[in-house]
Write a protein that holds these residues in place. Structure first.
Motif, short mmCIF file in Angstrom:
data_model
loop_
_atom_site.label_atom_id
_atom_site.label_comp_id
_atom_site.label_asym_id
_atom_site.label_seq_id
_atom_site.Cartn_x
_atom_site.Cartn_y
_atom_site.Cartn_z
N THR A 74 0.81 -1.23 0.00
CA THR A 74 0.00 0.00 0.00
C THR A 74 0.84 1.28 0.00
O THR A 74 0.49 2.26 0.69
CB THR A 74 -0.95 0.03 1.22
N TRP A 114 0.85 3.34 -2.24
CA TRP A 114 0.02 4.33 -2.92
C TRP A 114 -0.76 5.22 -1.96
O TRP A 114 -1.23 6.31 -2.33
CB TRP A 114 -0.96 3.64 -3.87
N ARG A 163 0.34 6.93 0.35
CA ARG A 163 1.10 8.18 0.56
C ARG A 163 0.72 9.24 -0.47
O ARG A 163 0.90 10.45 -0.22
CB ARG A 163 2.61 7.90 0.50
N HIS A 164 0.19 8.82 -1.62
CA HIS A 164 -0.21 9.79 -2.64
C HIS A 164 -1.39 10.65 -2.17
O HIS A 164 -1.61 11.74 -2.70
CB HIS A 164 -0.59 9.08 -3.94
N HIS A 165 -2.13 10.14 -1.17
CA HIS A 165 -3.25 10.92 -0.66
C HIS A 165 -2.78 12.15 0.10
O HIS A 165 -3.60 13.02 0.44
CB HIS A 165 -4.13 10.05 0.26
N THR A 180 -3.56 14.73 -2.32
CA THR A 180 -4.91 14.71 -2.89
C THR A 180 -5.74 15.84 -2.29
O THR A 180 -5.71 16.05 -1.07
CB THR A 180 -5.59 13.35 -2.60
#
Length: 286
Positions: free
Chosen positions: A32, A34, A36-38, A41
Motif C-alpha cells: 500500500t 500508494w 502516501r499519494h493521498h 490529494t
C-alpha cells in the motif's frame, strides 16, 4: 467459552506477533505505498468511512500522511521484536487503523484487511510472549481465536454479499469474465476459453465461502489441509486475476502452529554445523 479461550503456547503467539508486525512494515512499502499519494490529494475528495466520521478523524494532510507512514514503519519493526508489547501494540494498531481509513476513504473499500486489523487489535492484550516458550496461555488462545473468526467471516460474509446483492444469478453471471477482461493473466485467458469453466468456478467460490466455518470442526491434521486449500485458492486467484489478498494471508497464519517454525534456531544450527565442518577440515592429520 472453553473453545474461545482454548490455551495455546506463548511461543505461537510470539511467532504470530512477529509475523504480523513485519507484515505491517512490508505493507507500507510493498502493498500500500500508494496511500502516501493521498498526502497531495485535494481535501474535498476525502469522504471518510463511517468510523472516520464517528471518530471525527482529520482530513489527510501531507504532515499527517507522511508522519503516520514513518512512525508506523519504525514502530511496527520495533513491535516485531516483542518488546513493550502493549504500548507498541496499541500504538501500531491505532496508526494502522488511521492508515486504513485514509486508504479507503477515496472510493473502493477492500475487505481483505479485516483479519489483519482484528489481529492488531487483540495482540496487545496478550502481554509478553517469548519465542519457543511452551507455556500455554488462554489470553493468547483468545487472541488467535478471534483472529481466526475474523478470517472465516471474511469468506462467509463475502458469499453473503454476493447472494444479497446479486442473488443466485451471481453464480451464472459474467463476474469472473469481466475480471479477466480487466486484469486477467495469460493463464486466465486459457481458462476463459474452456466452456462453462468460469461458471463452475463461480459455483465453487460460493460453495467454498459458505462452507468456510467448517474449518472450526475439523481435527488439527485436517484443519492444516483446509488452511493449505485456503492458500491454494488465493494462489490461483493471484495467478489468474492478480488479486493477492496479502493481509488476509498473513491473518490466516493464526490457524498454524507457528511455534514450530523457528528460523533463528535453524540459522544458528546451520552456522554451527558449517563451523564444525570448517574446523574438521582445518584440523591437522596425524
Amino acid at each position: 467459552m472453553k473453545w474461545l479461550f482454548a490455551p495455546v503456547p506463548l511461543g505461537r503467539v510470539a511467532a504470530f506477533r512477529t509475523l504480523i508486525y513485519l507484515f505491517v512494515a512490508a505493507d507500507l512499502v510493498i502493498f500500500t505505498p500508494w496511500v502516501r499519494h493521498h498526502a497531495s490529494t485535494p481535501g474535498d475528495l476525502y469522504e471518510p468511512l463511517l468510523v472516520g466520521r464517528l471518530l471525527h478523524l482529520p482530513t489527510p494532510t501531507p504532515l499527517l500522511v507522511h508522519g503516520i507512514f514513518w512512525a508506523l514503519l519504525v514502530l511496527a519493526l520495533a513491535a516485531a521484536t516483542g518488546r513493550a508489547p502493549r504500548l507498541l501494540g496499541w500504538t501500531v494498531f491505532a496508526l494502522y487503523f488511521e492508515w486504513m481509513v485514509i486508504a479507503m476513504s477515496y472510493g473502493k473499500v477492500d475487505h481483505d484487511r479485516v483479519g489483519l486489523l482484528v489481529a492488531l487489535a487483540v495482540l496487545p492484550t496478550v502481554g509478553r510472549a517469548r519465542h519457543g516458550d511452551p507455556t500455554r496461555t488462554e489470553s493468547g488462545g483468545w487472541a488467535l481465536r478471534v483472529t481466526q473468526v475474523a478470517v472465516v467471516c471474511t469468506y462467509f460474509l463475502a458469499a453473503w454479499a454476493k447472494l444479497r446483492f446479486g442473488g443466485l444469478d451471481w453464480v451464472t453471471s459474467s463476474v469472473l469474465a469481466r475480471a479477466i477482461v480487466r486484469r486477467g493473466t495469460d493463464l486466465a485467458d486459457l481458462i476463459a476459453g474452456v466452456p462453462y469453466l468460469l461458471i463452475l468456478a463461480q459455483v465453487g467460490i460460493i460453495a467454498f465461502e459458505l462452507a468456510s466455518p467448517a474449518i472450526f470442526f475439523l481435527k488439527p491434521r485436517w484443519r492444516n489441509y483446509a488452511v493449505a486449500f485456503f492458500y491454494s485458492f488465493h494462489v490461483v486467484t493471484f495467478a489468474t486475476i492478480t488479486i493477492s489478498f496479502a493481509p488476509h494471508l498473513a491473518a490466516i497464519t493464526s490457524f498454524l502452529a507457528l511455534e514450530k517454525v523457528r528460523p533463528v534456531v535453524w540459522v544458528r544450527g546451520f552456522l554451527a554445523r558449517r563451523r564444525g565442518e570448517v574446523e574438521s577440515h582445518e584440523r591437522p592429520v596425524v
